[in-house]
Design an enzyme around this catalytic site. Sequence first.
Site, short mmCIF file in Angstrom:
data_model
loop_
_atom_site.label_atom_id
_atom_site.label_comp_id
_atom_site.label_asym_id
_atom_site.label_seq_id
_atom_site.Cartn_x
_atom_site.Cartn_y
_atom_site.Cartn_z
N GLU A 161 36.33 36.30 47.28
CA GLU A 161 37.11 37.51 47.02
C GLU A 161 38.12 37.63 48.14
OE1 GLU A 161 37.61 42.19 47.02
OE2 GLU A 161 36.48 41.13 48.54
N ASP B 198 32.34 38.48 49.55
CA ASP B 198 33.13 39.71 49.67
C ASP B 198 34.06 39.64 50.88
OD1 ASP B 198 33.40 42.66 48.91
OD2 ASP B 198 32.93 42.78 51.05
#
Length: 621
Positions: free
Chosen positions: A257, A215
């Site tokens: 990401e 993330d």
Amino acid sequence: MRSSSDPKAGQSPGTGQPDWYRRAVFYEVPVRGFYDANGDGIGDLRGLQEKLEYLQWLGVDCLWLLPFYPSPMRDGGYDISDFMNIHPDLGTTDDLVLLLDDAHRRGIRIIADLVMNHTSDEHPWFIESRSSRTNPRADWYVWSDDDKRWPEARVVFVDVETSNWTWDPVRGQFFWHRFYSHQPDLNYDNPDVEAAMLGIVRHWLDLGLDGFRLDAISYLFQRDGTTGESLPETHALLRRLRKEIDAAYPERVLLAEANQWPADLVDFFGQGDECQMCFHFPLMPRLFMAVRREQRFPVTEILSQSPEIPPTCQWAIFLRNHDELSLEKVSEEERDYMVAEYAKDPRMQRNLGIGRRLAPLLDGDRGLAELLVALLLSLPGSPVLYYGDELLMGDNVYLGDRDSVRTPMQWSPDRNAGFSKGDFAQLYLPPLMDPVFGYQSVNVEAQQRSPSSFLHWMRRMLQVRKSYLQFGTGGFETVDCANPSVLAYVRVPEAHGQSGVAGDAPLTARAEVGPAVQPGAPESPGLPESRALPESPALPESPGDPQSPVLCVHNLSRFAQPAWLDLVRWAGRTPVELLGRVPFPPVAGGLTHMTLGPHGFYWFELVAESALHPEPALEDL
Ligand code: NOJ
Ligand code: CA
């Protein structure tokens, strides 16, 4: 039962397919929203395990679980207060181990979100760090006496935050955060932070996770005079992380990401020594733009700007996910266009994007959804499906933040959409109940019973994709066509001139990880035996020759279109349509003509003459 304390836990399944992720179909699951096994109104790991049978039936290869760690849940669990445990709402570490074992037996892998960039402000590290300027974790976060540093760094959550600095009255200093002000960023200039994160990585890989979605990975460092995105220090850290993982954990994947432009995105692959996968953020809004404009240009332009990637790497491509449809990587003019077209009601907007699901974005147009899924499954990359989109589930734009697209999975027309036996009032979010997308009309049970449903169509498409490795590992060549509404390309076998990665045989995925469990088999805790899952309408046998090029032709217009395709390079081959195995007239020397229905598409295997009419064997003469 294997548990976190079992030294054997998590040993690699050892399938000999180190690049399995290049052929895999991914499926994103918020555990909280999938299935509630204990009736408390919140989906859990045991519930997900009960639904593995469904996911196996659908044909997905790898689940991506949203953060399952303890959290005050002020950012959907991305605000973590303990990296080493499971949120009690979702279950226990032993539940995760059971889930992993069961999934692996079924040939399904599981990756999970790893949030390295920040923690919750309730994490003990932050509580300690803020307590004084001299405590042992004083510099585990990024502190400053003023809020002036790094003005070039943009604010991501523009709906709620005005600065990346927040004043902490306890410590009497500002702390740095790229997201919510309750999510302080960790300080990776402190090697102890990196060491702690590596310990966390090992903990979960030891339990058997197949990798991580990293993330917000572009934000790990800050440097003066920069935007603080994708800095060289971040890439160096990723190389160290990858090296550690490769040394001890074979066949694990890192999926970045990073909401960046293609030229910066490819840096996350490194020289094949950083992340194996990376989301292609700029492609996604351009798919929606292209179908609304009925022009291929937005897609072809961004693909032409996407550099080659190392041979062991793969793009992750997607239509929707648990966040808003991000419009960060489009021009301002394009953003205005997208908002005008897809978010007519201001309530649909979230930050710089649109908080809607696939089906409502398309006004429920199934033909258009099929076209977009066909593109998703045939463009270069591994597709990442978002739970519920296989049903064309809807959204609830009246819910706050990004909850609009996180409502409970719709399993049946029963109470609470068959998601939970709890009381309605207990549910973590209300299921959709509107007449168009509500669970009484859109649910798994109904679509499984209807052979013509979107769900069965999706399942068949996944079967076809898996019969042709070219979709995962093949090269990509656009086909010239004068009609700008037609997007045609050929997936040629063996991308990058690579051949024979171990195990590159057609459709062995089910046997890759362990002994496959047949859908409906008694050991499955899913549906009762008497209700074995239905077969989809049969497809003709499709051997899927890995040596054949695959031609994909898509009509982005809502009207029928003619297409003159330059297939001269493939002259003499016979296009055989992949869903029905119907041969079309052989490709001739000039332009090839084709007629496409509104939003229509065809995928063809371009079969060589010799394969259609093999030389007779001696004994047949
Ligand atoms: C990206 C995640 O997808 C999003 O849901 C989250 O809010 C931010 N990172 C912050 O962790
Ligand atoms: Ca529960």
